[in-house]
Design an enzyme around this catalytic site. Structure first.
Site, PDB file in Angstrom:
ATOM      1  N   ASN A  56     -10.576  -7.468 -25.804  1.00 26.85           N
ATOM      2  CA  ASN A  56     -10.067  -6.898 -27.745  1.00 26.85           C
ATOM      3  C   ASN A  56      -9.272  -8.088 -28.525  1.00 26.85           C
ATOM      4  OD1 ASN A  56      -8.260  -6.375 -26.044  1.00 26.85           O
ATOM      5  ND2 ASN A  56      -7.075  -4.874 -27.261  1.00 26.85           N
ATOM      6  N   ALA A  60      -4.735 -10.451 -38.695  1.00 23.34           N
ATOM      7  CA  ALA A  60      -3.469  -9.645 -39.324  1.00 23.34           C
ATOM      8  C   ALA A  60      -4.168  -8.359 -40.128  1.00 23.34           C
ATOM      9  CB  ALA A  60      -3.263 -10.695 -39.973  1.00 23.34           C
ATOM     10  N   GLU A  69     -15.232  -3.190 -25.307  1.00 24.11           N
ATOM     11  CA  GLU A  69     -16.357  -3.002 -25.322  1.00 24.11           C
ATOM     12  C   GLU A  69     -17.385  -3.270 -25.810  1.00 24.11           C
ATOM     13  OE1 GLU A  69     -13.888   0.181 -24.449  1.00 24.11           O
ATOM     14  OE2 GLU A  69     -13.868  -1.055 -25.621  1.00 24.11           O
TER      15      GLU A  69
END
Length: 146
Positions: A56, A60, A69
């Site tokens: 992942n 900001a 995934e």
């Protein structure tokens, strides 16, 4: 992106499972998560015998970002594969770190009836689910064929 040929993958089922778990765990360690501090990794094996991983990545404009995934699936497509055989998803914590709703649909797009989703913690696989169990009564590419 990590792509391995079938000949480079370990040959036995248990060793392959261990390889995918380790790839997912390694991807989790490389996640860019300065906002949530919640690392997730994923590793995919395809029906063609290739392996891809993803982590992942936040930014900001949190919560905008990319799930592990989705990153692994993007790598898979870039590598020329389109059918997931198995996907390992790993996160820390006591509960199951299952794919979010959007990722369930992304996995579904590239799955078959035999696709398995393995939910892992740092110690190993905690639960394995079929695509049907993860996303029952799903909408997929075949629904759009006339």
């Amino acid at each position: 992106m990590l792509k391995l040929k079938a000949s480079e993958a370990k040959t036995t089922k248990s060793k392959c499972d261990e390889q995918l778990f380790e790839l997912a765990k390694d991807a989790m360690s490389k996640a860019y998560v300065p906002y949530s501090r919640f690392n997730v990794g994923a590793a995919i094996s395809t029906v063609n015998g290739h392996v891809y991983s993803g982590c992942n990545v936040e930014n900001a404009a949190y919560p905008e970002g990319t799930c592990a995934e989705a990153g692994a699936i993007a790598s898979m497509v870039l590598g020329g594969d389109t059918v997931i055989k198995d996907i390992y998803v790993i996160g820390k914590g006591d509960g199951l770190v299952t794919p979010c709703g959007g990722c369930r649909q992304k996995i579904r797009e590239f799955s078959s009836a035999d696709t398995m989703i393995h939910i892992c913690g740092p110690e190993g696989v905690r639960k394995s689910l079929s695509m049907e169990e993860l996303l029952p009564f799903s909408f997929g590419p075949e629904n759009l064929k006339l």
